[in-house]
Design an enzyme around this catalytic site. Structure first.
Site, PDB file in Angstrom:
ATOM      1  N   LYS A 193      -0.960  -1.005  -4.263  1.00  0.00           N
ATOM      2  CA  LYS A 193      -2.116  -0.126  -4.176  1.00  0.00           C
ATOM      3  C   LYS A 193      -1.585   1.290  -4.352  1.00  0.00           C
ATOM      4  CE  LYS A 193      -5.993   1.411  -1.326  1.00  0.00           C
ATOM      5  NZ  LYS A 193      -6.655   1.361   0.009  1.00  0.00           N
ATOM      6  N   VAL A 216      -8.964  -0.460  -5.878  1.00  0.00           N
ATOM      7  CA  VAL A 216      -9.297  -0.728  -4.480  1.00  0.00           C
ATOM      8  C   VAL A 216     -10.193   0.412  -4.031  1.00  0.00           C
ATOM      9  CG1 VAL A 216      -8.450  -1.024  -2.131  1.00  0.00           C
ATOM     10  CG2 VAL A 216      -7.170  -1.989  -4.055  1.00  0.00           C
ATOM     11  N   TYR A 249       0.866  -1.181   0.000  1.00  0.00           N
ATOM     12  CA  TYR A 249       0.000   0.000   0.000  1.00  0.00           C
ATOM     13  C   TYR A 249       0.901   1.229   0.000  1.00  0.00           C
ATOM     14  CZ  TYR A 249      -4.047   2.882   1.486  1.00  0.00           C
ATOM     15  OH  TYR A 249      -5.054   3.810   1.572  1.00  0.00           O
TER      16      TYR A 249
END
Length: 304
Positions: free
Chosen positions: A166, A208, A138
């Site tokens: 992400k 996402v 992330y």
């Protein structure tokens, strides 16, 4: 047996519903999961920022994982987010997730401590070497104050189970930087709702999402139309969606998106302290955005 994680499509960063007396509301959680599956989403992520990870007990995270695995029943992968202050604790959470059937992990950098590049790479690498699960890093320097750069990903690329990113830098050029540096070595998932269509058009493999927790059908329509090259149709839905998507980039995104999911019948407003439910003018302002959008909900275009 683990479900293969393809790192493409729409992955909701799931809300964690609570009851009025601050227990997990698993029936409501499962109602939301069914709505997501009915819309055609491609995977679940448990215990992220939207899932109020910092307030969840470890056994609650396992209960959510078991619930999601039961609902998914092998149809889509279930990922667990790891957000810890210490490497030892992060490894322990990864072991727990793997032993309880998770299909993959999302990793945040160290919490609270502003680790430098060497420390951050070592943190991610140490966890990756302790699990066989596939991992998505992330990358969110805006909220977590640590940027995972191309140079850092060059080191992380040596670990085969670090497979995806992400992309939440809020810098769309970073998508092209990553593609230029690595080709398809890393799957890229757009992680900012208000830049989601742009990220898909710049080459991200998936999204996402946050507002998908309240509006799974609309989220899926934008993704599918964008991937089919029907950009004008995707853009029309996206423009309708934008006032709602902006609820995702506020410090109270949890309360705002929970209010939206309540309005669409697949969530509740209850949050866990120190968060408090919205009151007064703020609540009315957010409700106005939600209700105006619901009153003008678009007829969704299908892919042709």
């Amino acid at each position: 047996m683990n479900v293969s994680v393809k790192w493409e499509g729409v992955y909701p960063a799931l809300l964690t519903p609570f009851t009025a007396d601050d227990q997990l509301d698993l029936p409501l959680f499962e109602k939301n999961l069914h709505a997501q599956l009915d819309a055609g989403i491609h995977g679940f992520i448990i215990g992220g920022s939207l899932g109020e990870a910092s307030t969840l007990l470890n056994d609650e995270k396992i209960a959510l994982l078991e619930s999601a695995l039961g609902v998914s029943d092998g149809r889509v992968p279930v990922l667990v987010n790891i957000a810890e202050q210490g490497t030892k604790q992060a490894i322990a959470r990864a072991h727990e997730a793997e032993s309880n059937g998770a299909d993959g992990l999302m990793l945040l950098p160290p919490m609270r401590y502003p680790a430098d590049s060497r420390e951050t790479v070592t943190f991610f690498s140490s966890i990756a070497q302790e699990t066989s699960l596939p991992i998505m890093i992330y990358n969110n320097p805006y909220d977590y104050k640590i940027m995972t750069t191309v140079a850092m990903f060059e080191e992380l690329a040596k670990l085969p189970n670090i497979q995806a990113v992400k992309e939440s830098t809020r810098d769309l050029t970073n998508i092209t930087r990553m593609r230029n540096a690595f080709g398809d070595r890393f799957k890229l998932m757009g992680g900012v709702d208000t830049l989601a269509l742009e990220a898909l058009l710049m080459g991200c493999d998936g999204w996402v999402g946050g507002l998908v927790d309240a509006f799974p059908q609309e989220t899926m329509a934008i993704y599918e139309l964008a991937k089919a090259g029907q950009v004008a149709e995707a853009l029309a839905i996206y423009r309708w969606f934008m006032p709602l998507l902006e609820l995702d980039i506020h410090p109270k995104l949890v309360q705002y998106i929970k209010l939206a999911a309540t309005a669409t019948g697949i969530g509740s407003e209850y949050v866990r302290a120190p968060r408090l439910t919205l009151v007064g003018a703020e609540r009315e302002q957010v409700l106005q955005v939600i209700q105006t959008s619901l009153a003008n909900r678009p007829v969704l275009t299908t892919v042709h």
